[in-house]
Design a protein around this motif. Structure first.
Motif, PDB file in Angstrom:
ATOM      1  N   TYR A   1       0.761  -1.400  -0.147  1.00  0.00           N
ATOM      2  CA  TYR A   1      -0.025   0.093   0.097  1.00  0.00           C
ATOM      3  C   TYR A   1       1.068   1.271  -0.094  1.00  0.00           C
ATOM      4  N   LEU A   2       1.767   1.412   0.877  1.00  0.00           N
ATOM      5  CA  LEU A   2       2.658   2.543   0.959  1.00  0.00           C
ATOM      6  C   LEU A   2       3.508   2.726  -0.407  1.00  0.00           C
ATOM      7  N   CYS A   3       4.013   1.501  -0.800  1.00  0.00           N
ATOM      8  CA  CYS A   3       4.957   1.816  -1.997  1.00  0.00           C
ATOM      9  C   CYS A   3       3.929   1.976  -3.411  1.00  0.00           C
ATOM     10  N   ASN A   4       2.606   1.558  -3.382  1.00  0.00           N
ATOM     11  CA  ASN A   4       1.991   1.855  -4.430  1.00  0.00           C
ATOM     12  C   ASN A   4       1.590   3.407  -4.223  1.00  0.00           C
ATOM     13  N   TRP A   5       1.212   3.840  -3.069  1.00  0.00           N
ATOM     14  CA  TRP A   5       0.817   5.381  -2.952  1.00  0.00           C
ATOM     15  C   TRP A   5       1.753   6.134  -3.372  1.00  0.00           C
ATOM     16  N   ALA A   6       3.049   5.818  -2.912  1.00  0.00           N
ATOM     17  CA  ALA A   6       4.063   6.720  -3.594  1.00  0.00           C
ATOM     18  C   ALA A   6       4.410   6.692  -5.025  1.00  0.00           C
ATOM     19  N   ALA A   7       4.197   5.361  -5.612  1.00  0.00           N
ATOM     20  CA  ALA A   7       4.282   5.327  -7.332  1.00  0.00           C
ATOM     21  C   ALA A   7       3.298   5.949  -7.886  1.00  0.00           C
ATOM     22  N   LYS A   8       1.947   6.330  -7.272  1.00  0.00           N
ATOM     23  CA  LYS A   8       0.864   6.779  -8.014  1.00  0.00           C
ATOM     24  C   LYS A   8       1.208   8.110  -7.932  1.00  0.00           C
ATOM     25  N   LYS A   9       1.594   8.745  -6.758  1.00  0.00           N
ATOM     26  CA  LYS A   9       1.867  10.077  -6.494  1.00  0.00           C
ATOM     27  C   LYS A   9       2.904  10.683  -7.871  1.00  0.00           C
ATOM     28  N   ILE A  10       3.864   9.674  -7.981  1.00  0.00           N
ATOM     29  CA  ILE A  10       4.988  10.306  -8.641  1.00  0.00           C
ATOM     30  C   ILE A  10       4.845   9.754 -10.375  1.00  0.00           C
ATOM     31  N   GLY A  11       3.673   9.107 -10.480  1.00  0.00           N
ATOM     32  CA  GLY A  11       3.402   8.590 -11.967  1.00  0.00           C
ATOM     33  C   GLY A  11       4.374   7.421 -12.483  1.00  0.00           C
ATOM     34  N   GLN A  12       4.656   6.665 -11.469  1.00  0.00           N
ATOM     35  CA  GLN A  12       5.492   5.493 -11.970  1.00  0.00           C
ATOM     36  C   GLN A  12       4.971   4.254 -11.680  1.00  0.00           C
ATOM     37  N   ASP A  13       5.442   3.142 -12.597  1.00  0.00           N
ATOM     38  CA  ASP A  13       4.879   1.959 -12.329  1.00  0.00           C
ATOM     39  C   ASP A  13       5.330   1.440 -11.124  1.00  0.00           C
ATOM     40  N   GLU A  14       4.486   0.452 -10.586  1.00  0.00           N
ATOM     41  CA  GLU A  14       4.781  -0.510  -9.218  1.00  0.00           C
ATOM     42  C   GLU A  14       6.325  -0.500  -9.152  1.00  0.00           C
ATOM     43  N   PHE A  15       6.871  -0.189  -7.519  1.00  0.00           N
ATOM     44  CA  PHE A  15       8.086  -0.539  -7.442  1.00  0.00           C
ATOM     45  C   PHE A  15       8.324  -1.932  -7.236  1.00  0.00           C
ATOM     46  N   LYS A  16       9.637  -2.504  -7.525  1.00  0.00           N
ATOM     47  CA  LYS A  16       9.962  -3.904  -7.578  1.00  0.00           C
ATOM     48  C   LYS A  16      10.999  -4.101  -6.249  1.00  0.00           C
ATOM     49  N   ASN A  17      10.974  -5.034  -5.705  1.00  0.00           N
ATOM     50  CA  ASN A  17      11.876  -5.202  -4.549  1.00  0.00           C
ATOM     51  C   ASN A  17      12.133  -4.022  -3.625  1.00  0.00           C
ATOM     52  N   ALA A  18      10.927  -3.759  -3.053  1.00  0.00           N
ATOM     53  CA  ALA A  18      10.933  -2.450  -2.495  1.00  0.00           C
ATOM     54  C   ALA A  18      10.310  -2.419  -0.957  1.00  0.00           C
TER      55      ALA A  18
END
Length: 173
Positions: free
Chosen positions: A14-31
């Motif tokens: 949830y935290l990683c996806n929140w950040a990815a969505k805010k910065i317009g990036q695909d899902e983070f891997k190994n994060a």
């Protein structure tokens, strides 16, 4: 400000996806994500990803510049350098994202180079980096009190400072 440390893979995602969505990036891997919240919810998430000691990549997203304090900077560096055992943090920022570049520079990261037209949008990516020794020097400066002796922010001083990070705790997100 509350520290949001994920206890489960679902909370971390949830935290990683929140950040990815805010910065317009695909899902983070190994994060792994670490959140900062106030009474109204999350205001920032820092993501350490693509961990490959001695290096880890750092990305962050926020809804307010007020999340960055001495304590949050200390917490991020403790997490990356002590808990993950890295000796350097790397950040990649699009050249036209002047606000993010200013924050990285404010965190003490140094511009190390340019990856020409390397971002998905075709922008140049600015490569920022910070070594553990540089972080220790920065922390000595920001925690220095002219009336008292400068605190020892050596490798041993990092240890045990934020038990909440090691224990983990859940926060409504």
């Amino acid at each position: 400000m509350d520290l949001v440390v994920p206890k489960t893979d679902e909370e971390n995602k949830y935290l990683c996806n929140w950040a990815a969505k805010k910065i317009g990036q695909d899902e983070f891997k190994n994060a792994r994500g670490l959140g900062f919240a106030n009474g109204s919810g999350l205001i920032a998430v820092v993501v350490l990803h693509d961990l490959s000691p001695p290096n880890v990549f750092l990305s962050w997203a926020s809804t307010s510049p007020r999340w960055m304090t001495k304590r949050t900077i200390y917490t991020i560096y403790d997490w990356a350098y002590i808990q993950l055992g890295c000796t350097r943090i790397t950040g990649l920022v699009e050249k036209n994202n002047k606000r993010a570049r200013k924050v990285d520079e404010g965190l003490g990261m140094k511009l190390e180079g340019v990856l020409r037209k390397a971002s998905p949008s075709g922008q140049d990516l600015m490569v920022y980096g910070m070594l553990r020794t540089e972080a220790e020097e920065l922390l000595k400066r920001i925690y220095a009190n002219p009336k008292k002796q400068t605190k020892d922010i050596s490798a041993n001083a990092f240890r045990g400072r934020d038990a909440r990070l090691r224990q983990g705790f859940s926060c409504a997100v």
